[in-house]
Design a protein around this motif. Structure first.
Motif, PDB file in Angstrom:
ATOM      1  N   GLN A 278       0.875  -1.259  -0.129  1.00 40.55           N
ATOM      2  CA  GLN A 278       0.037  -0.113   0.000  1.00 40.55           C
ATOM      3  C   GLN A 278       1.041   1.351  -0.134  1.00 40.55           C
ATOM      4  OE1 GLN A 278      -2.923  -0.206   3.021  1.00 40.55           O
ATOM      5  NE2 GLN A 278      -4.060   1.781   2.173  1.00 40.55           N
ATOM      6  N   VAL A 281       1.713   1.948  -3.568  1.00 44.19           N
ATOM      7  CA  VAL A 281       0.704   2.543  -4.290  1.00 44.19           C
ATOM      8  C   VAL A 281       0.731   4.051  -3.833  1.00 44.19           C
ATOM      9  CG1 VAL A 281      -1.647   2.504  -4.488  1.00 44.19           C
ATOM     10  CG2 VAL A 281      -0.544   0.456  -4.244  1.00 44.19           C
ATOM     11  N   ARG A 284       3.555   6.038  -5.680  1.00 45.43           N
ATOM     12  CA  ARG A 284       3.277   5.874  -7.102  1.00 45.43           C
ATOM     13  C   ARG A 284       2.184   6.970  -7.539  1.00 45.43           C
ATOM     14  NH1 ARG A 284       3.503   0.513  -8.022  1.00 45.43           N
ATOM     15  NH2 ARG A 284       1.089   0.556  -8.137  1.00 45.43           N
ATOM     16  N   TRP A 287      -4.244   7.297  -9.141  1.00 42.26           N
ATOM     17  CA  TRP A 287      -5.500   7.239  -8.487  1.00 42.26           C
ATOM     18  C   TRP A 287      -6.525   7.036  -9.392  1.00 42.26           C
ATOM     19  CZ3 TRP A 287      -3.602   6.511  -4.042  1.00 42.26           C
ATOM     20  CH2 TRP A 287      -2.382   7.147  -3.662  1.00 42.26           C
ATOM     21  N   LEU A 318      -6.825  -3.945  -3.781  1.00 38.63           N
ATOM     22  CA  LEU A 318      -5.384  -3.758  -3.911  1.00 38.63           C
ATOM     23  C   LEU A 318      -4.802  -4.959  -4.272  1.00 38.63           C
ATOM     24  CD1 LEU A 318      -2.665  -2.261  -3.616  1.00 38.63           C
ATOM     25  CD2 LEU A 318      -2.742  -2.773  -1.208  1.00 38.63           C
ATOM     26  N   SER A 322       0.894  -4.674  -6.430  1.00 39.64           N
ATOM     27  CA  SER A 322       0.792  -3.017  -6.041  1.00 39.64           C
ATOM     28  C   SER A 322      -0.035  -2.326  -7.233  1.00 39.64           C
ATOM     29  CB  SER A 322       2.219  -2.673  -6.178  1.00 39.64           C
ATOM     30  OG  SER A 322       2.621  -2.703  -7.388  1.00 39.64           O
ATOM     31  N   HIS A 323      -0.958  -3.063  -7.679  1.00 41.45           N
ATOM     32  CA  HIS A 323      -1.921  -2.430  -8.833  1.00 41.45           C
ATOM     33  C   HIS A 323      -3.274  -2.211  -8.012  1.00 41.45           C
ATOM     34  CE1 HIS A 323       1.065  -3.753 -11.994  1.00 41.45           C
ATOM     35  NE2 HIS A 323       1.179  -2.485 -12.049  1.00 41.45           N
ATOM     36  N   VAL A 324      -4.048  -1.041  -8.310  1.00 41.50           N
ATOM     37  CA  VAL A 324      -5.254  -0.907  -7.644  1.00 41.50           C
ATOM     38  C   VAL A 324      -6.308  -0.668  -8.803  1.00 41.50           C
ATOM     39  CG1 VAL A 324      -6.561   0.643  -6.003  1.00 41.50           C
ATOM     40  CG2 VAL A 324      -3.938   0.392  -5.997  1.00 41.50           C
TER      41      VAL A 324
END
Length: 356
Positions: A278, A281, A284, A287, A318, A322-324
């Protein structure tokens, strides 16, 4: 009458002789320089020799020329015999011609011509290079083609140098221009052969030695790879299209095997791992959902502020990579996926998900 005029008989005889001598000298040297007056019976002798086969055979043996290879480099004087003196020259009324040049004098004349570079220059009459054609050296150190000088003498009717107008002169056959031309030809042949050997050696080295320049190095390896591919395809006895399709199928199957092994080896992360993912994220600062391209709920902001910013709250998922994503978007993507265990829409890796 002669006594009365002061002339004796002897003086009158001398006057007649001198007049005849001058007339003979003028006839031989000026009017008819090539008329054979030396031997009036020469024509008769030649006719008799031609009629007599034995005499002709002996004459042929006398006039038999030596081997051309031996005579090729031999230098000799063309007009070696002095012309007979006229009566005026014998009586001292006209100056006698100078004697023939000796070998030492001919060496000096040839040395002057070599210093002047006469053999390296074209003939002054025809303006062409001497090459292997016969050439003659005059006693004034000028050089011409033998045929050109002969034509000049025939049309001018006198022996006068075409360059310096010296007369009379002596001629000597030389071979300096022929030797110079052979040396130039040999030099060109050697240069051509050495260039061929050097180019052949360079091509051989260029195929085996890698150059230091970056651009040339890249070209070198591209050529090597192309050569390997060509040889591989050349020795392949199957169809090229079928062979390439087999390669594609084997690659796709290998890729599926590696993906299955990767998914089996992926373990579920712990709480510390989720916190670290997290934080990645948040660093990075992305959003937006990569699937629907709408705003995500920012995990670094309070829930109220995030809800006020985006109108309505949409749950966010999540992944362990590490991609949302939005939860509905990811579920829709998984529903359309053929594989039993779908991969991440961005990095195509197996994942574990957590609702945030």
């Amino acid at each position: 009458m002669s006594t009365r005029k002061g002339f004796t008989l002897k003086d009158s005889n001398n006057l007649v002789v001198n007049s005849a001598a001058f007339q003979d000298h003028i006839t031989r040297t000026v009017l008819h320089p090539h008329f054979p007056l030396t031997d009036p019976l020469l024509r008769c002798k030649r006719r008799k020799a031609a009629r007599n086969p034995k005499a002709r055979g002996t004459a042929d043996q006398r006039l038999q020329r030596p081997d051309p290879q031996e005579e090729e480099e031999r230098e000799y004087v063309l007009d070696a015999a002095l012309p007979p003196l006229t009566l005026a020259q014998k009586l001292g009324l006209v100056a006698c011609p100078a004697g023939r040049l000796t070998e030492d004098e001919w060496r000096q004349v040839k040395g002057r011509s070599v210093q002047q570079g006469e053999s390296a220059q074209p003939c002054a009459i025809c303006k062409e290079d001497f090459q292997l054609q016969p050439q003659v050296l005059l006693s004034c150190s000028h050089i011409f083609h033998r045929a050109c000088l002969h034509s000049f003498e025939r049309f001018s009717c006198k022996k006068c140098c075409p360059m310096c107008r010296k007369e009379p002169y002596e001629t000597r056959v030389i071979h300096d221009a022929a030797r110079l031309f052979r040396h130039q030809c040999a030099t060109r042949i050697q240069a051509c052969w050495r260039g061929y050997v050097a180019r052949k050696r360079y091509r051989k080295l260029s195929k085996s030695v890698c150059p230091k320049d970056e651009r040339l190095r890249r070209t070198f390896f591209e050529a090597k790879l192309q050569e390997l591919n060509d040889s591989f395809v050349r020795y392949c006895h199957t169809d090229t299209e079928a062979f390439l399709s087999d390669i594609n199928r084997s690659l796709s199957s290998s890729r599926r095997v590696f993906q299955q092994l990767e998914r089996r080896n992926v373990s579920e992360p712990g709480e510390n791992d989720w916190d670290r993912i997290q934080s990645q994220v948040v660093q990075r600062e992305v959003w937006d959902c990569p699937i629907c391209l709408t705003a995500l709920c920012n995990p670094s902001l309070p829930a109220e502020r995030s809800t006020s910013n985006h109108g309505r709250h949409r749950p966010t998922v999540l992944l362990s990579c590490s991609h949302v994503f939005h939860q509905p978007c990811l579920e829709a993507f998984e529903a359309f996926t053929v594989d039993s265990r779908p991969s991440c829409p961005l990095c195509r890796s197996a994942y574990h998900k957590k609702l945030i």
